[in-house]
Design an enzyme around this catalytic site. Structure first.
Site, PDB file in Angstrom:
ATOM      1  N   SER A 143     -14.671 -47.348  -2.248  1.00 23.23           N
ATOM      2  CA  SER A 143     -14.704 -47.490  -3.706  1.00 23.23           C
ATOM      3  C   SER A 143     -16.013 -48.182  -4.061  1.00 23.23           C
ATOM      4  CB  SER A 143     -13.537 -48.369  -4.169  1.00 23.23           C
ATOM      5  OG  SER A 143     -13.744 -48.832  -5.498  1.00 23.23           O
ATOM      6  N   TYR A 156      -8.170 -55.974  -3.303  1.00 22.37           N
ATOM      7  CA  TYR A 156      -8.556 -54.557  -3.149  1.00 22.37           C
ATOM      8  C   TYR A 156     -10.017 -54.450  -2.718  1.00 22.37           C
ATOM      9  CZ  TYR A 156      -9.544 -49.753  -4.830  1.00 22.37           C
ATOM     10  OH  TYR A 156      -9.926 -48.439  -4.957  1.00 22.37           O
TER      11      TYR A 156
HETATM   12  N1  LIG Z   1      -9.122 -43.079  -9.059  1.00 23.30           N
HETATM   13  C1  LIG Z   1     -10.193 -43.830  -8.943  1.00 23.30           C
HETATM   14  O1  LIG Z   1     -10.847 -44.100  -9.969  1.00 23.30           O
HETATM   15  C2  LIG Z   1     -10.644 -44.360  -7.605  1.00 23.30           C
HETATM   16  C3  LIG Z   1     -11.910 -44.946  -7.538  1.00 23.30           C
HETATM   17  C4  LIG Z   1     -12.363 -45.434  -6.310  1.00 23.30           C
HETATM   18  C5  LIG Z   1     -11.586 -45.308  -5.174  1.00 23.30           C
HETATM   19  N2  LIG Z   1     -10.341 -44.748  -5.260  1.00 23.30           N
HETATM   20  C6  LIG Z   1      -9.565 -44.624  -4.020  1.00 23.30           C
HETATM   21  O2  LIG Z   1      -9.187 -43.263  -3.835  1.00 23.30           O
HETATM   22  C7  LIG Z   1      -7.960 -43.209  -3.129  1.00 23.30           C
HETATM   23  C8  LIG Z   1      -6.972 -42.342  -3.897  1.00 23.30           C
HETATM   24  O3  LIG Z   1      -6.774 -42.906  -5.179  1.00 23.30           O
HETATM   25  P1  LIG Z   1      -6.115 -42.100  -6.380  1.00 23.30           P
HETATM   26  O4  LIG Z   1      -6.754 -42.589  -7.620  1.00 23.30           O
HETATM   27  O5  LIG Z   1      -6.106 -40.650  -6.066  1.00 23.30           O
HETATM   28  O6  LIG Z   1      -4.631 -42.697  -6.342  1.00 23.30           O
HETATM   29  P2  LIG Z   1      -3.209 -42.025  -6.614  1.00 23.30           P
HETATM   30  O7  LIG Z   1      -2.284 -43.180  -6.811  1.00 23.30           O
HETATM   31  O8  LIG Z   1      -3.301 -40.973  -7.665  1.00 23.30           O
HETATM   32  O9  LIG Z   1      -2.881 -41.300  -5.228  1.00 23.30           O
HETATM   33  C9  LIG Z   1      -2.636 -42.038  -4.060  1.00 23.30           C
HETATM   34  C10 LIG Z   1      -1.806 -41.185  -3.124  1.00 23.30           C
HETATM   35  O10 LIG Z   1      -1.562 -41.940  -1.929  1.00 23.30           O
HETATM   36  C11 LIG Z   1      -0.180 -41.886  -1.618  1.00 23.30           C
HETATM   37  N3  LIG Z   1       0.214 -43.092  -0.875  1.00 23.30           N
HETATM   38  C12 LIG Z   1       0.400 -44.339  -1.384  1.00 23.30           C
HETATM   39  N4  LIG Z   1       0.792 -45.181  -0.411  1.00 23.30           N
HETATM   40  C13 LIG Z   1       0.848 -44.442   0.725  1.00 23.30           C
HETATM   41  C14 LIG Z   1       1.184 -44.757   2.055  1.00 23.30           C
HETATM   42  N5  LIG Z   1       1.576 -45.999   2.399  1.00 23.30           N
HETATM   43  N6  LIG Z   1       1.132 -43.790   2.982  1.00 23.30           N
HETATM   44  C15 LIG Z   1       0.755 -42.520   2.643  1.00 23.30           C
HETATM   45  N7  LIG Z   1       0.429 -42.167   1.392  1.00 23.30           N
HETATM   46  C16 LIG Z   1       0.468 -43.115   0.438  1.00 23.30           C
HETATM   47  C17 LIG Z   1       0.508 -41.803  -2.974  1.00 23.30           C
HETATM   48  O11 LIG Z   1       1.848 -41.318  -2.858  1.00 23.30           O
HETATM   49  C18 LIG Z   1      -0.430 -40.855  -3.718  1.00 23.30           C
HETATM   50  O12 LIG Z   1      -0.121 -39.495  -3.464  1.00 23.30           O
HETATM   51  C19 LIG Z   1      -7.512 -44.660  -2.946  1.00 23.30           C
HETATM   52  O13 LIG Z   1      -7.913 -45.124  -1.669  1.00 23.30           O
HETATM   53  C20 LIG Z   1      -8.258 -45.398  -4.035  1.00 23.30           C
HETATM   54  O14 LIG Z   1      -8.460 -46.739  -3.701  1.00 23.30           O
HETATM   55  C21 LIG Z   1      -9.858 -44.264  -6.449  1.00 23.30           C
END
Ligand SMILES: NC(=O)c1ccc[n+]([C@@H]2O[C@H](COP(=O)([O-])OP(=O)(O)OC[C@H]3O[C@@H](n4cnc5c(N)ncnc54)[C@H](O)[C@@H]3O)[C@@H](O)[C@H]2O)c1
Length: 258
Positions: A143, A156
């Site tokens: 991130s 985080y």
């Molecule tokens: N959305 C953003 O703006 C953003 C920005 C930077 C980084 N990220 C990173 O991207 C990744 C995905 O984020 P997102 O926004 O798509 O989130 P999201 O919540 O939409 O999706 C996360 C997915 O991970 C699954 N999950 C959660 N806990 C789990 C576990 N213990 N085992 C297996 N699967 C699990 C959830 O069921 C979900 O399908 C994360 O690592 C997040 O930190 C997101």
């Protein structure tokens, strides 16, 4: 679209929705076979079903990345179905906001097991497989908070900084086996947590417009933006990229806060 990942298989955590789903879609469009390693059975199953209906090859395996047994079993199921493992994407994770003076040790352990330890454990059980093949690539979703952060993003941001260290170590120690490790650091991406954030504001549309305006490109990212980068990094076109972080944030971190 060129099938630059033809005959490759990928294990993507958290691919039931959001960025993980965007990554799964782009890997599949580039020809890869997929395991959707997801804790949520409903979204994991529908991701795999939709990919299969679109003519790709995908399977859902229920995996909680906080459990080493689940990871071991998930990777075994991947090998059984696809016969090898070329690409691992450590994507599952969640924003967490604690007061550093009040967070309990249990909360810390839970947070780290999701946002840092899981990526190491998936790598741990993949590295010997990739080393026994001709190599492979591990892509860790970090991130922009790994290097900059914002108020109230503890721990985080600590875990995501650790993801960068994990990526460097994997690249250094396993490069001789032709295993690459790359971190991808997204900024704002339109996934459920971002949508929830906007909807919690008094005026969601105004809040989203404010966030959009922080970006030189005047938009926030889509899961497909991250997926396209991951598909490139997983391909041979990226064969000289390892041990580093690629930021994909619409330019927001090029801007000073003033
Ligand atoms: N959305 C953003 O703006 C953003 C920005 C930077 C980084 N990220 C990173 O991207 C990744 C995905 O984020 P997102 O926004 O798509 O989130 P999201 O919540 O939409 O999706 C996360 C997915 O991970 C699954 N999950 C959660 N806990 C789990 C576990 N213990 N085992 C297996 N699967 C699990 C959830 O069921 C979900 O399908 C994360 O690592 C997040 O930190 C997101």
């Amino acid at each position: 679209m060129s099938k630059r990942l033809k005959d490759r298989s990928a294990f993507v955590t958290g691919a039931g929705q959001g960025i993980g789903r965007g990554i799964a879609d782009q890997l599949a469009l580039n020809g890869a076979c997929l395991t959707i390693a997801e804790i949520n059975e409903a979204t994991g199953t529908s991701s795999a079903d939709e990919l299969n209906e679109a003519g790709h090859q995908a399977q859902f395996v229920k995996v909680d990345i906080r459990s080493e047994d689940d990871i071991r079993a998930g990777i075994a199921a991947h090998l059984e179905r696809f016969g090898g493992l070329d690409i691992v994407v450590n994507n599952a994770g969640q924003n967490q906001h604690f007061d550093a003076s009040k967070m309990s040790v249990d909360e810390w352990e839970r947070s780290m097991s999701l946002n840092l330890r899981g990526a190491w454990l998936c790598s741990k059980h993949t590295l010997p497989i990739m080393a026994a093949q001709s190599g492979g690539v591990i892509i860790n979703i970090a991130s922009v908070h790994a290097t900059m952060s914002a108020y109230n993003f503890f721990p985080y941001n600590v875990a995501k900084s650790g993801i960068l260290g994990l990526t460097r170590s994997l690249a250094l120690d396993w490069g001789r086996h032709n295993i690459r490790a790359v971190a991808v650091s997204p900024g704002w991406v339109r996934t459920q947590p971002a949508i929830d954030f906007f909807e919690a504001a008094d005026d969601p549309a105004a809040e989203e417009a404010r966030v959009r305006s922080l970006h030189p490109l005047n938009r926030i990212g889509e899961p497909a933006d991250i997926g396209a980068l991951v598909a490139f990094l997983a391909s041979d076109e990226a064969s000289y990229i390892t041990g580093t972080e690629i930021v994909i944030d619409g330019g927001i971190t090029a801007r000073h806060a003033d």
